[in-house]
Design a protein around this motif. Structure first.
Motif, PDB file in Angstrom:
ATOM      1  N   VAL A 167       0.842  -1.195   0.000  1.00 49.15           N
ATOM      2  CA  VAL A 167       0.000   0.000   0.000  1.00 49.15           C
ATOM      3  C   VAL A 167       0.872   1.238   0.000  1.00 49.15           C
ATOM      4  O   VAL A 167       2.047   1.196   0.375  1.00 49.15           O
ATOM      5  N   GLU A 223      -1.263   6.575   1.862  1.00 52.21           N
ATOM      6  CA  GLU A 223      -2.679   6.814   2.133  1.00 52.21           C
ATOM      7  C   GLU A 223      -3.453   5.514   2.344  1.00 52.21           C
ATOM      8  O   GLU A 223      -4.661   5.542   2.547  1.00 52.21           O
ATOM      9  N   ARG A 267      -3.782   3.049   0.056  1.00 50.54           N
ATOM     10  CA  ARG A 267      -4.353   2.512  -1.183  1.00 50.54           C
ATOM     11  C   ARG A 267      -3.485   1.353  -1.664  1.00 50.54           C
ATOM     12  O   ARG A 267      -2.254   1.414  -1.634  1.00 50.54           O
ATOM     13  N   GLY A 278      -5.719   0.314  -6.064  1.00 47.55           N
ATOM     14  CA  GLY A 278      -6.294   1.652  -6.009  1.00 47.55           C
ATOM     15  C   GLY A 278      -7.345   1.818  -4.928  1.00 47.55           C
ATOM     16  O   GLY A 278      -7.721   2.939  -4.602  1.00 47.55           O
ATOM     17  N   THR A 279      -7.837   0.699  -4.363  1.00 49.10           N
ATOM     18  CA  THR A 279      -8.829   0.796  -3.295  1.00 49.10           C
ATOM     19  C   THR A 279      -8.132   0.856  -1.941  1.00 49.10           C
ATOM     20  O   THR A 279      -6.945   0.609  -1.820  1.00 49.10           O
ATOM     21  N   SER A 280      -8.884   1.149  -0.903  1.00 48.64           N
ATOM     22  CA  SER A 280      -8.331   1.250   0.445  1.00 48.64           C
ATOM     23  C   SER A 280      -8.044  -0.141   1.007  1.00 48.64           C
ATOM     24  O   SER A 280      -8.799  -1.092   0.784  1.00 48.64           O
TER      25      SER A 280
END
Length: 150
Positions: free
Chosen positions: A95, A98, A100, A121-123
């Motif tokens: 990740v 942030e 992501r 790109g997702t959390s």
């Protein structure tokens, strides 16, 4: 030029020394290309200019060769790392700051039942159980402050 491209930085110093030795020896024995230039100025000035230009040329070429070699090694290392990550039996997820997802290997796809295209790109919170998200966020914050995993 050959020494700069083939032997890179290590060979250039020897090549420069050899060029300088031969140029100085030739001028000292009054032989070679620098002796006939006397009508335009002192031969030693032309010999020094020749050595300086040869040195700069060889150093620049060796720097280019070093960069190409380093880039090739980096690309090879990246390819090896990619093979290791893709073939790992454990899920590997990386990740950014942030939180992501940047990397999601095939084992992570099997574990989480989600393709890499869907995950990247997702959390990361999407993959952490609800009951552990608060604790995970606190640990990430602590790590960002101290650079120590507790």
């Amino acid at each position: 030029v050959w020494a700069g491209l083939v032997f890179r930085s290590r060979g250039v110093s020897l090549a420069i020394a050899l060029v300088a030795v031969f140029a100085i020896a030739g001028l000292a024995n009054m032989t070679g290309p620098f002796v006939e230039i006397d009508k335009y100025g002192p031969p030693i000035v032309f010999m020094q200019q020749f050595i300086a230009i040869a040195t700069i040329t060889m150093l620049m070429l060796s720097a280019v060769a070093d960069e190409r070699h380093g880039a090739r090694e980096l690309a090879d290392a990246g390819q090896r790392l990619s093979i290791i990550v893709d073939s790992a039996m454990d899920g590997i997820v990386t990740v950014d700051r942030e939180g992501r997802v940047l990397l999601f290997n095939p084992a992570a796809e099997r574990i989480f039942g989600c393709s890499a295209d869907e995950a990247i790109g997702t959390s990361i919170d999407r993959f952490i159980p609800e009951r552990l998200r608060t604790m995970h966020g606190a640990k990430v914050h602590d790590f960002a402050q101290t650079r120590v995993i507790q």
